[in-house]
Scaffold this motif. Structure first.
Motif, PDB file in Angstrom:
ATOM      1  N   ASN A   1       0.787  -1.229   0.000  1.00 20.83           N
ATOM      2  CA  ASN A   1       0.000   0.000   0.000  1.00 20.83           C
ATOM      3  C   ASN A   1       0.820   1.281   0.000  1.00 20.83           C
ATOM      4  N   THR A   2       2.122   1.170  -0.173  1.00 19.39           N
ATOM      5  CA  THR A   2       2.948   2.375  -0.141  1.00 19.39           C
ATOM      6  C   THR A   2       4.262   2.148  -0.877  1.00 19.39           C
ATOM      7  N   SER A   3       4.777   3.213  -1.440  1.00 19.53           N
ATOM      8  CA  SER A   3       6.157   3.182  -1.912  1.00 19.53           C
ATOM      9  C   SER A   3       7.038   3.436  -0.689  1.00 19.53           C
ATOM     10  N   GLU A   4       8.332   3.288  -0.866  1.00 16.07           N
ATOM     11  CA  GLU A   4       9.268   3.510   0.238  1.00 16.07           C
ATOM     12  C   GLU A   4      10.399   4.397  -0.254  1.00 16.07           C
ATOM     13  N   THR A   5      10.629   5.486   0.444  1.00 13.93           N
ATOM     14  CA  THR A   5      11.737   6.378   0.134  1.00 13.93           C
ATOM     15  C   THR A   5      12.906   6.012   1.039  1.00 13.93           C
ATOM     16  N   VAL A   6      14.080   5.823   0.443  1.00 15.97           N
ATOM     17  CA  VAL A   6      15.276   5.454   1.191  1.00 15.97           C
ATOM     18  C   VAL A   6      16.372   6.469   0.869  1.00 15.97           C
ATOM     19  N   ILE A   7      16.893   7.133   1.907  1.00 22.60           N
ATOM     20  CA  ILE A   7      17.981   8.092   1.757  1.00 22.60           C
ATOM     21  C   ILE A   7      19.149   7.597   2.619  1.00 22.60           C
ATOM     22  N   CYS A   8      20.322   7.477   2.026  1.00 19.31           N
ATOM     23  CA  CYS A   8      21.498   6.984   2.748  1.00 19.31           C
ATOM     24  C   CYS A   8      22.273   8.176   3.318  1.00 19.31           C
ATOM     25  N   LEU A   9      22.397   8.207   4.638  1.00 17.79           N
ATOM     26  CA  LEU A   9      23.128   9.282   5.309  1.00 17.79           C
ATOM     27  C   LEU A   9      24.626   9.013   5.340  1.00 17.79           C
ATOM     28  N   CYS A  10      25.001   7.749   5.488  1.00 17.02           N
ATOM     29  CA  CYS A  10      26.419   7.379   5.496  1.00 17.02           C
ATOM     30  C   CYS A  10      26.527   5.899   5.176  1.00 17.02           C
ATOM     31  N   GLY A  11      27.708   5.503   4.699  1.00 17.53           N
ATOM     32  CA  GLY A  11      27.969   4.098   4.403  1.00 17.53           C
ATOM     33  C   GLY A  11      27.806   3.772   2.939  1.00 17.53           C
ATOM     34  N   LYS A  12      27.660   2.464   2.666  1.00 20.93           N
ATOM     35  CA  LYS A  12      27.509   1.978   1.296  1.00 20.93           C
ATOM     36  C   LYS A  12      26.678   0.705   1.322  1.00 20.93           C
ATOM     37  N   MET A  13      25.648   0.682   0.498  1.00 21.23           N
ATOM     38  CA  MET A  13      24.767  -0.481   0.426  1.00 21.23           C
ATOM     39  C   MET A  13      24.070  -0.513  -0.922  1.00 21.23           C
ATOM     40  N   ASP A  14      23.471  -1.648  -1.228  1.00 16.42           N
ATOM     41  CA  ASP A  14      22.658  -1.787  -2.433  1.00 16.42           C
ATOM     42  C   ASP A  14      21.216  -2.037  -2.035  1.00 16.42           C
ATOM     43  N   GLU A  15      20.304  -1.324  -2.650  1.00 17.32           N
ATOM     44  CA  GLU A  15      18.875  -1.628  -2.572  1.00 17.32           C
ATOM     45  C   GLU A  15      18.618  -2.533  -3.769  1.00 17.32           C
ATOM     46  N   VAL A  16      18.057  -3.710  -3.521  1.00 17.39           N
ATOM     47  CA  VAL A  16      17.867  -4.701  -4.579  1.00 17.39           C
ATOM     48  C   VAL A  16      16.365  -4.900  -4.796  1.00 17.39           C
ATOM     49  N   ILE A  17      15.933  -4.711  -6.045  1.00 19.98           N
ATOM     50  CA  ILE A  17      14.531  -4.819  -6.424  1.00 19.98           C
ATOM     51  C   ILE A  17      14.339  -6.098  -7.243  1.00 19.98           C
ATOM     52  N   TYR A  18      13.252  -6.809  -6.961  1.00 16.10           N
ATOM     53  CA  TYR A  18      12.946  -8.072  -7.637  1.00 16.10           C
ATOM     54  C   TYR A  18      11.554  -8.010  -8.254  1.00 16.10           C
ATOM     55  N   GLU A  19      11.317  -8.925  -9.178  1.00 18.11           N
ATOM     56  CA  GLU A  19       9.954  -9.153  -9.659  1.00 18.11           C
ATOM     57  C   GLU A  19       9.726 -10.661  -9.706  1.00 18.11           C
ATOM     58  N   GLU A  20       8.455 -11.037  -9.620  1.00 20.34           N
ATOM     59  CA  GLU A  20       8.126 -12.452  -9.679  1.00 20.34           C
ATOM     60  C   GLU A  20       8.350 -12.956 -11.097  1.00 20.34           C
ATOM     61  N   SER A  21       8.939 -14.132 -11.172  1.00 21.55           N
ATOM     62  CA  SER A  21       9.216 -14.763 -12.457  1.00 21.55           C
ATOM     63  C   SER A  21       8.142 -15.809 -12.705  1.00 21.55           C
ATOM     64  N   ASP A  22       7.608 -15.842 -13.918  1.00 16.69           N
ATOM     65  CA  ASP A  22       6.604 -16.847 -14.242  1.00 16.69           C
ATOM     66  C   ASP A  22       7.192 -17.960 -15.092  1.00 16.69           C
ATOM     67  N   SER A  23       8.484 -18.250 -14.880  1.00 20.79           N
ATOM     68  CA  SER A  23       9.120 -19.334 -15.628  1.00 20.79           C
ATOM     69  C   SER A  23       8.542 -20.682 -15.223  1.00 20.79           C
ATOM     70  N   ASN A  24       8.099 -20.800 -13.981  1.00 16.95           N
ATOM     71  CA  ASN A  24       7.468 -22.027 -13.505  1.00 16.95           C
ATOM     72  C   ASN A  24       6.295 -21.595 -12.632  1.00 16.95           C
ATOM     73  N   LYS A  25       5.088 -21.619 -13.179  1.00 18.35           N
ATOM     74  CA  LYS A  25       3.929 -21.060 -12.489  1.00 18.35           C
ATOM     75  C   LYS A  25       3.551 -21.818 -11.225  1.00 18.35           C
ATOM     76  N   GLU A  26       3.937 -23.082 -11.111  1.00 21.50           N
ATOM     77  CA  GLU A  26       3.608 -23.846  -9.906  1.00 21.50           C
ATOM     78  C   GLU A  26       4.473 -23.442  -8.723  1.00 21.50           C
ATOM     79  N   VAL A  27       5.704 -23.071  -8.992  1.00 28.59           N
ATOM     80  CA  VAL A  27       6.617 -22.641  -7.942  1.00 28.59           C
ATOM     81  C   VAL A  27       7.144 -21.264  -8.334  1.00 28.59           C
ATOM     82  N   PRO A  28       6.482 -20.213  -7.861  1.00 23.89           N
ATOM     83  CA  PRO A  28       6.944 -18.873  -8.244  1.00 23.89           C
ATOM     84  C   PRO A  28       8.351 -18.596  -7.715  1.00 23.89           C
TER      85      PRO A  28
END
Length: 139
Positions: free
Chosen positions: A55-82
């Motif tokens: 129900n919401t987007s998320e805003t992320v602001i990095c104040l210090c350090g180093k990291m990766d925000e990783v975004i995924y999507e569902e794959s329909d390569s095998n519909k029985e086991v997403p």
């Protein structure tokens, strides 16, 4: 309240003591506050489950350090086991002038911490814990 170097160092100290290797600081004015705003200190090795906010987007602001925000999507390569497939990796590192990102509403995501980091997170609406159907299960 100032969010200076001493404040962030105390937050990191608390994260070191936490078995989860992270520590949040709630910025809401009360539990009835209709927004979600937190500072989150994250150490290398912390595991943030892949999850989504329907129900919401998320805003992320990095104040210090180093990291990766990783975004995924569902794959329909095998519909029985997403499954999920990585579609975007966003480096957050103020020293590299890479300050933040917006995670789209409903997007599966996590973070991978490269160096101890503090992020500011904001979401719409009152706080509601992420439910089990919104945490990715590999089973």
């Amino acid at each position: 309240m100032d969010f200076d170097k001493d404040f962030l160092e105390r937050l990191f100290e608390q994260a070191i003591e936490s078995p989860r290797l992270r520590q949040s600081f709630d910025l809401r004015t009360s539990s009835a506050d209709s927004s979600q705003r937190i500072l989150n200190a994250l150490l290398s090795g912390t595991v943030v489950p892949i999850h989504r906010h329907l129900n919401t987007s998320e805003t992320v602001i990095c104040l210090c350090g180093k990291m990766d925000e990783v975004i995924y999507e569902e794959s329909d390569s095998n519909k029985e086991v997403p499954s999920l497939r990585e579609v975007q990796r966003i480096r957050l590192c103020p020293a590299e002038a890479r300050y933040g990102c917006q995670v789209p509403m409903g997007a599966w995501h996590t973070v991978e911490v490269i160096e101890p980091s503090v992020i500011f997170e904001a979401k719409d609406g009152a706080y509601a814990p992420v439910t089990s159907e919104n945490v990715w299960s590999y089973e």
